[in-house]
Scaffold this active site. Sequence first.
Site, mmCIF file in Angstrom:
data_model
loop_
_atom_site.group_PDB
_atom_site.id
_atom_site.type_symbol
_atom_site.label_atom_id
_atom_site.label_comp_id
_atom_site.label_asym_id
_atom_site.label_seq_id
_atom_site.Cartn_x
_atom_site.Cartn_y
_atom_site.Cartn_z
ATOM 1 C CD1 TRP A 193 -0.200 -1.387 3.226
ATOM 2 C CD2 TRP A 193 0.467 0.746 3.327
ATOM 3 N NE1 TRP A 193 0.511 -1.226 4.392
ATOM 4 C CE2 TRP A 193 0.927 0.077 4.481
ATOM 5 C CE3 TRP A 193 0.762 2.110 3.174
ATOM 6 C CZ2 TRP A 193 1.681 0.719 5.469
ATOM 7 C CZ3 TRP A 193 1.508 2.745 4.151
ATOM 8 C CH2 TRP A 193 1.957 2.056 5.281
ATOM 9 C CG ASN A 194 4.965 1.060 1.090
ATOM 10 O OD1 ASN A 194 4.631 0.256 0.219
ATOM 11 N ND2 ASN A 194 6.149 1.010 1.675
ATOM 12 C CD GLU A 252 11.043 -4.468 -1.120
ATOM 13 O OE1 GLU A 252 11.324 -4.446 0.098
ATOM 14 O OE2 GLU A 252 10.241 -3.709 -1.650
ATOM 15 C CB CYS A 259 10.845 -1.847 2.966
ATOM 16 S SG CYS A 259 11.050 -1.572 1.200
ATOM 17 C CB SER A 270 4.940 -7.934 6.473
ATOM 18 O OG SER A 270 4.083 -9.063 6.351
ATOM 19 N NE ARG A 301 11.240 7.468 -1.712
ATOM 20 C CZ ARG A 301 11.685 6.473 -2.487
ATOM 21 N NH1 ARG A 301 12.611 5.655 -2.021
ATOM 22 N NH2 ARG A 301 11.217 6.306 -3.707
ATOM 23 C CD GLU A 349 9.794 -2.596 7.709
ATOM 24 O OE1 GLU A 349 10.236 -2.130 6.639
ATOM 25 O OE2 GLU A 349 9.189 -3.680 7.765
ATOM 26 C CE LYS A 404 -7.537 -5.390 4.130
ATOM 27 N NZ LYS A 404 -8.367 -6.356 4.890
ATOM 28 C CE LYS A 420 -5.663 -8.593 -2.890
ATOM 29 N NZ LYS A 420 -5.082 -7.430 -2.172
ATOM 30 N N PRO A 421 -3.412 -5.615 -6.133
ATOM 31 C CG PRO A 421 -4.888 -3.883 -6.705
ATOM 32 C CD PRO A 421 -4.559 -5.311 -7.014
ATOM 33 N NE ARG A 479 10.614 -2.178 -6.801
ATOM 34 C CZ ARG A 479 10.999 -1.802 -5.587
ATOM 35 N NH1 ARG A 479 11.785 -0.738 -5.438
ATOM 36 N NH2 ARG A 479 10.606 -2.453 -4.525
#
Length: 501
Positions: free
Chosen positions: A170-171, A270, A304, A249, A298, A401, A197, A194-195, A179
Site C-alpha cells: 500500500w505504501n 521484497e 522498507c 511484510s 520519505r 520496522e 486493499k 493483486k494491489p 516495478r
Amino acid sequence: MTVTPALSPAVSPEREAQLLSTVPTGLLINGEWRDASDGGTFGVHDPATGKVLATLASATSDDAVAALDAADAVQASWARTAPRDRAEILRRAFDLVTERAEDFALLMTLEMGKPLAEARGEVTYGAEFLRWFSEEAVRDHGRYLTTPEGKNKILVQHKPVGPCLLITPWNFPLAMATRKVAPAVAAGCTMVLKPAKLTPLTAQLFAQTMLDAGLPAGVLNVVPSSSASGISGPLLADPRLRKISFTGSTPVGKRLMADAAQNVLRTSMELGGNAPFIVFDDADLDKAVEGAMAAKMRNMGEACTAANRFLVQESVAAEFTRRFAEAMGALTTGRGTEPGTQVGPLIDGDARDDVHALVSAAVDAGATAVTGGAPVKGAGYFYQPTVLGNVPNGAEILGQEIFGPVAPVTTFATEEDAIRLANASEYGLASYVYSRDFNRLLRVAEQIEFGMVGFNAGVISNAAAPFGGVKHSGLGREGGSEGIAEYTTTQYIGIADPYAN
C-alpha cells in the site's frame, strides 16, 4: 534544516470528486472491467479523514482463477510478440503516465496520504521503470559460444517464465506496480496483479493506462480484493502459474514462499527492512542531517528502505541529535492536499497505534523524546515527527520496522561497534553510511549484511539499480538489468559441431 515546499492552492473537493469518478472500480479480466462474481465490494478510505473515497469490486477466488485463465490463454502469443513491440508499449505507457502525472499524484495522496509534492516524486520514480524496461526489452541477450574442448556449440536463450502473480503493497501504489509490471511486460510474461486493499485506486488507473498504451487484452489482469488469501491461495495452487513477486511484510512473505514451494514457483520477495543510518565522527553533519531527513521521512517513514536505527559515533551524537530534532520539529503535518504540508497521515489507526507503542516502550526504557513523541489529535491518523535520543541498545524499537516518522538515535564507540550494531538484525535491505573517509566507507560496505548501501546519500532507489535485500529482507532483485532476469528462464541448447563430417 527546514524543508520549504513550493506552495500551491489547496485541491478543491470538486477536483477530487472529478478524478475519483474516472478511476475504474471493477476487476480487469481479459481486457474488460467487470463486477466481482458474487457482487462483493469494499471501501477505500482517506487516511487523513477516515472517509470513504470509493467503493471497488472485491474479487473472489473464482475471479482470481478467471484472471489466470485470461493470462494463460494469451501467454504463448504474448511471448512471441517482438521485443520491440513490447518496448514500444512500455514507452507509450511511460509517456501516458507522465502526461497524467497530476492525476496519479493526487490519487496517491488521497488514498495513501503522502503530500502532493512527494506523490509527484513517486510518479517520476514509478514512470521511470516503464522507460527503463522499455529499453531492456530489446537487450535481454542470450549467448552463442564454442564448448571448451571445441566439439560442440552452446546456445543460451532467455524465455519468459510464464504467467505471474504480482502482489503490491500500500505504501508506493504506483511505483511498486510499475516495478513489477514493466519487467514482466518486457520479458513477455502475462500477469495477475493483486494491489493492496488499502490503496488499490492507483493500480486501477495504471492498468487502464496500460490498456490505453496498447497492451493486449489478458496480458495484465487486476483483481483488487478485501481477501488477499482468497486471491493468492487458488493461484499458488494452480500449476499454470509460474512465478510470484511479492512486496510486503516478512511474515506474509514467508507464508507465500511456503505455498509457492508446492509448485516450485519462481519467487521474488521484497520484504521488511530495519535500515541502519551510520554517522561517523568525521562526517559532514549538515549533509548527514539532510540525508537523515530524506532517509527517514520519505513516505512519512512508511518505507522498507526508511532509516530505522540512527547509529551515531559518541563524540558527535549530541550535536547530530540536536540538529536532527530541530529539522524534524520544523516539519508541517497535515492532509497531503493542503498547501505547505510536509508530513501526511499514517495509513490507518492500527499503524499509528503500533508506532506509538514502540515510542512509549522506548521512553519507558530510558530514551528521551527530543521532539514529538505523540499522536496528533483530531481527525485522521497523524503522528508527530519524532526524534528519540539516548535510546539504549536492546530497546524494542531498534529491532522492529517502525514504519512511521520516528527516528531513534543510539551511539557507538568504534568502527567495529558500528558494524556489529548494524548487523544485529534479521533484516538486510537498505543501509546508509556517512563519513569523509572513503576507505572506511568501503570497509563498512564489505562487512555489513545489506543488499543496498548508500554512501553519504539518503535516497538510493533507482530504476537502473538492482533493488533487494538479504537475510529476512527477501530474495531476488527488482530494477536494473537484474530486474528482467527475474521474469525469464534460461534454456541451454547443445548444438553438434557444424564443422564435423
